[in-house]
Write an enzyme that holds these catalytic residues in place. Structure first.
Site, PDB file in Angstrom:
ATOM      1  N   GLY A   1       0.804  -1.175  -0.024  1.00 28.24           N
ATOM      2  CA  GLY A   1       0.092  -0.066   0.118  1.00 28.24           C
ATOM      3  C   GLY A   1       0.745   1.413  -0.066  1.00 28.24           C
ATOM      4  O   GLY A   1       2.199   1.206  -0.104  1.00 28.24           O
TER       5      GLY A   1
ATOM      6  N   ASP B   1      -3.455 -12.869   4.398  1.00 27.88           N
ATOM      7  CA  ASP B   1      -4.705 -12.309   4.352  1.00 27.88           C
ATOM      8  C   ASP B   1      -5.074 -12.305   5.934  1.00 27.88           C
ATOM      9  O   ASP B   1      -5.162 -13.203   6.712  1.00 27.88           O
ATOM     10  CB  ASP B   1      -5.735 -13.169   3.957  1.00 27.88           C
TER      11      ASP B   1
ATOM     12  N   ALA C   1      -5.576  -2.667   5.272  1.00 26.38           N
ATOM     13  CA  ALA C   1      -6.737  -1.944   5.361  1.00 26.38           C
ATOM     14  C   ALA C   1      -7.680  -2.114   4.293  1.00 26.38           C
ATOM     15  O   ALA C   1      -7.068  -1.978   3.210  1.00 26.38           O
ATOM     16  CB  ALA C   1      -6.713  -0.730   6.018  1.00 26.38           C
TER      17      ALA C   1
ATOM     18  N   THR D   1      -9.290   0.691   2.585  1.00 28.96           N
ATOM     19  CA  THR D   1      -9.250   2.100   2.720  1.00 28.96           C
ATOM     20  C   THR D   1     -10.399   3.088   1.873  1.00 28.96           C
ATOM     21  O   THR D   1     -10.436   4.257   2.119  1.00 28.96           O
ATOM     22  CB  THR D   1      -7.757   2.924   2.378  1.00 28.96           C
TER      23      THR D   1
ATOM     24  N   THR E   1      -6.944   6.148  11.632  1.00 26.13           N
ATOM     25  CA  THR E   1      -7.432   7.294  10.736  1.00 26.13           C
ATOM     26  C   THR E   1      -7.891   8.479  11.652  1.00 26.13           C
ATOM     27  O   THR E   1      -8.637   8.162  12.622  1.00 26.13           O
ATOM     28  CB  THR E   1      -8.387   6.563   9.899  1.00 26.13           C
ATOM     29  N   ASP E   2      -7.979   9.451  11.002  1.00 25.91           N
ATOM     30  CA  ASP E   2      -8.639  10.680  11.435  1.00 25.91           C
ATOM     31  C   ASP E   2     -10.326  10.223  11.319  1.00 25.91           C
ATOM     32  O   ASP E   2     -11.227  11.286  12.213  1.00 25.91           O
ATOM     33  CB  ASP E   2      -8.219  11.999  10.802  1.00 25.91           C
TER      34      ASP E   2
ATOM     35  N   TYR F   1     -16.298   3.108   7.474  1.00 24.41           N
ATOM     36  CA  TYR F   1     -14.863   2.904   7.434  1.00 24.41           C
ATOM     37  C   TYR F   1     -14.303   3.530   8.729  1.00 24.41           C
ATOM     38  O   TYR F   1     -13.521   2.848   9.531  1.00 24.41           O
ATOM     39  CB  TYR F   1     -14.429   3.779   6.359  1.00 24.41           C
TER      40      TYR F   1
HETATM   41  N1  LIG Z   1      -5.263   6.644   2.793  1.00 19.99           N
HETATM   42  C1  LIG Z   1      -5.669   7.642   3.747  1.00 19.99           C
HETATM   43  O1  LIG Z   1      -6.120   8.653   3.394  1.00 19.99           O
HETATM   44  C2  LIG Z   1      -5.615   7.314   5.042  1.00 19.99           C
HETATM   45  C3  LIG Z   1      -5.699   8.194   5.906  1.00 19.99           C
HETATM   46  C4  LIG Z   1      -5.644   7.909   7.503  1.00 19.99           C
HETATM   47  C5  LIG Z   1      -5.342   6.836   7.876  1.00 19.99           C
HETATM   48  N2  LIG Z   1      -5.080   5.756   6.877  1.00 19.99           N
HETATM   49  C6  LIG Z   1      -4.895   4.413   7.310  1.00 19.99           C
HETATM   50  O2  LIG Z   1      -3.321   4.074   6.810  1.00 19.99           O
HETATM   51  C7  LIG Z   1      -3.149   2.967   6.720  1.00 19.99           C
HETATM   52  C8  LIG Z   1      -2.187   2.786   5.186  1.00 19.99           C
HETATM   53  O3  LIG Z   1      -3.248   3.301   4.337  1.00 19.99           O
HETATM   54  P1  LIG Z   1      -2.733   3.218   2.836  1.00 19.99           P
HETATM   55  O4  LIG Z   1      -3.129   4.560   2.167  1.00 19.99           O
HETATM   56  O5  LIG Z   1      -1.318   3.153   2.610  1.00 19.99           O
HETATM   57  O6  LIG Z   1      -3.784   2.178   2.402  1.00 19.99           O
HETATM   58  P2  LIG Z   1      -3.546   1.422   1.079  1.00 19.99           P
HETATM   59  O7  LIG Z   1      -2.705   1.842  -0.179  1.00 19.99           O
HETATM   60  O8  LIG Z   1      -4.952   1.028   0.651  1.00 19.99           O
HETATM   61  O9  LIG Z   1      -2.971  -0.035   1.498  1.00 19.99           O
HETATM   62  C9  LIG Z   1      -3.404  -1.130   2.482  1.00 19.99           C
HETATM   63  C10 LIG Z   1      -3.040  -2.332   1.956  1.00 19.99           C
HETATM   64  O10 LIG Z   1      -3.601  -3.456   2.569  1.00 19.99           O
HETATM   65  C11 LIG Z   1      -4.056  -4.354   1.793  1.00 19.99           C
HETATM   66  N3  LIG Z   1      -5.030  -5.164   2.267  1.00 19.99           N
HETATM   67  C12 LIG Z   1      -6.411  -5.167   2.076  1.00 19.99           C
HETATM   68  N4  LIG Z   1      -6.950  -6.210   2.557  1.00 19.99           N
HETATM   69  C13 LIG Z   1      -6.107  -6.964   2.988  1.00 19.99           C
HETATM   70  C14 LIG Z   1      -6.101  -8.140   3.901  1.00 19.99           C
HETATM   71  N5  LIG Z   1      -7.394  -8.814   3.991  1.00 19.99           N
HETATM   72  N6  LIG Z   1      -5.177  -8.886   4.364  1.00 19.99           N
HETATM   73  C15 LIG Z   1      -3.793  -8.064   4.064  1.00 19.99           C
HETATM   74  N7  LIG Z   1      -3.696  -6.779   3.411  1.00 19.99           N
HETATM   75  C16 LIG Z   1      -4.720  -6.325   2.988  1.00 19.99           C
HETATM   76  C17 LIG Z   1      -4.367  -3.731   0.559  1.00 19.99           C
HETATM   77  O11 LIG Z   1      -4.221  -4.327  -0.657  1.00 19.99           O
HETATM   78  P3  LIG Z   1      -5.498  -4.063  -1.655  1.00 19.99           P
HETATM   79  O12 LIG Z   1      -5.194  -2.447  -2.194  1.00 19.99           O
HETATM   80  O13 LIG Z   1      -5.298  -5.021  -2.793  1.00 19.99           O
HETATM   81  O14 LIG Z   1      -6.791  -3.954  -1.193  1.00 19.99           O
HETATM   82  C18 LIG Z   1      -3.196  -2.535   0.295  1.00 19.99           C
HETATM   83  O15 LIG Z   1      -1.919  -3.040  -0.178  1.00 19.99           O
HETATM   84  C19 LIG Z   1      -4.496   2.066   6.810  1.00 19.99           C
HETATM   85  O16 LIG Z   1      -4.475   1.480   8.024  1.00 19.99           O
HETATM   86  C20 LIG Z   1      -5.562   3.178   6.645  1.00 19.99           C
HETATM   87  O17 LIG Z   1      -6.898   2.799   7.330  1.00 19.99           O
HETATM   88  C21 LIG Z   1      -5.159   6.018   5.575  1.00 19.99           C
END
Ligand SMILES: NC(=O)c1ccc[n+]([C@@H]2O[C@H](COP(=O)([O-])OP(=O)(O)OC[C@H]3O[C@@H](n4cnc5c(N)ncnc54)[C@H](OP(=O)(O)O)[C@@H]3O)[C@@H](O)[C@H]2O)c1
Length: 297
Positions: free
Chosen positions: A19, A42, A66, A68, A107-108, A133
């Site tokens: 991610g 997973d 996550a 997301t 997350t926020d 979410y």
């Molecule tokens: N993005 C934002 O704006 C944001 C803001 C605040 C907090 N966060 C938090 O920060 C963290 C990282 O976010 P990010 O933006 O890096 O998210 P991301 O790019 O969507 O990365 C999450 C990764 O988890 C993988 N995943 C999904 N389901 C899974 C499962 N069952 N088992 C193992 N891996 C799995 C996803 O694969 P797939 O892509 O194939 O589903 C993806 O590679 C998350 O916890 C998110 O909630 C994100």
């Protein structure tokens, strides 16, 4: 980075490694880090997860896995809770069994129910999510801390990284630039939702530094200041030198499936306990991100 690389004395296990955040964590972690993502791991499959984690024998587990896609979670709440909450519980339980420290990234969007609030949220504020979410991530925080009261929960806001988020088809910055590249010269962007947009490169460094400092409990890691999505989009175009007029609109003019907080900016009252400062101001991180953009002209 010299300081944060002291984490190297234990084996690190990184989940969600492909991610946005996971990609920027990887180069900061030791060479023997086990970094996995779907389909190789997973978090919903507790037995499979436990088997892989046991064989890696980690000292630290960082869970970035996550669902997301905020609106997608609204349509598929079971899948959102399976990964963001129950899956996070699995990770923390297995880590506890192995005597490993666990980090859960949150997350926020666990905030928002406070309605007309104007100040950024600190760690001691009571969460109140508005979306599936946000609720699933808050449940993930609780299940992580229930399995290991010494766990570290890092809440961040508006993440963007060069890897993009597969679930979202990129990130907000890339979406803005893509729309411009497709010929849009005017865009309407909401001006009544505030956040602390944070580059994953900086969030990753802070996570490693917090682990290194032995941090536990909830810690907010985000830009030192905040802005609206409208201000953020305007700055993307201004800094990238792209001529797009961004019109401010209200959330009511841009209906989305999930309700979003009017205010979800984060401020930390705990980073200083570990000798750390917040991430840089959002505009500074954005300029750095754009300058390092692989496809920058
Ligand atoms: N993005 C934002 O704006 C944001 C803001 C605040 C907090 N966060 C938090 O920060 C963290 C990282 O976010 P990010 O933006 O890096 O998210 P991301 O790019 O969507 O990365 C999450 C990764 O988890 C993988 N995943 C999904 N389901 C899974 C499962 N069952 N088992 C193992 N891996 C799995 C996803 O694969 P797939 O892509 O194939 O589903 C993806 O590679 C998350 O916890 C998110 O909630 C994100």
């Amino acid at each position: 980075l010299d300081d944060v690389q002291r984490i190297v004395c234990v084996r690190v296990f990184l989940i969600g490694a492909s991610g946005q955040l996971g990609t920027d964590l990887r180069p900061l972690l030791p060479a023997d880090t086990v970094a996995l993502d779907v389909p190789d791991i997973d978090v919903c499959d507790r037995d499979g997860l436990a088997q892989i984690m046991r064989s890696a024998a980690p000292g630290v587990v960082i869970n970035c896995a996550a669902q997301t896609h905020v609106d997608g979670c609204e349509d598929a709440p079971e899948a959102a809770f399976a990964v963001n909450a129950i899956g996070a519980g699995h990770v923390a339980e297995v880590a506890a069994e192995l005597g490993a420290r666990v980090v859960y990234v949150s997350t926020d969007f666990v905030f928002g129910a406070a309605g007309a609030r104007e100040a950024a949220y600190v760690e001691g504020d009571v969460p109140g999510p508005l979306s599936v979410y946000g609720a699933s991530k808050l449940a993930g925080e609780h299940l992580t801390l229930a399995a290991d009261p010494a766990a570290l929960v890092v809440r961040t806001s508006g993440l963007y990284g060069h890897a993009g988020a597969r679930g979202k088809g990129g990130n907000f910055v890339e979406t803005m630039l893509r729309l411009a590249a497709e010929g849009k010269t005017e865009l309407r962007v909401v001006a009544d939702q505030c956040l602390s947009p944070t580059a994953t490169a900086h969030c990753a460094r802070q996570i490693v530094a917090l682990v290194d400092a032995g941090a536990r409990g909830v810690v907010h890691v985000a830009a030192a200041d905040h802005c609206t999505w409208h201000a953020f989009a305007s700055a993307v175009f201004a800094l990238a030198g792209v001529d797009v007029v961004v019109h401010p609109i209200g959330s009511d003019e841009y209906p989305q499936r999930a309700r979003r907080p009017r205010m979800s900016a984060l401020r930390s009252e705990r980073l200083a306990d570990y000798g750390l400062a917040p991430c840089p101001p959002w505009r500074e991180m954005l300029a750095e991100y754009l300058a390092a953009r692989p496809m920058a002209p």
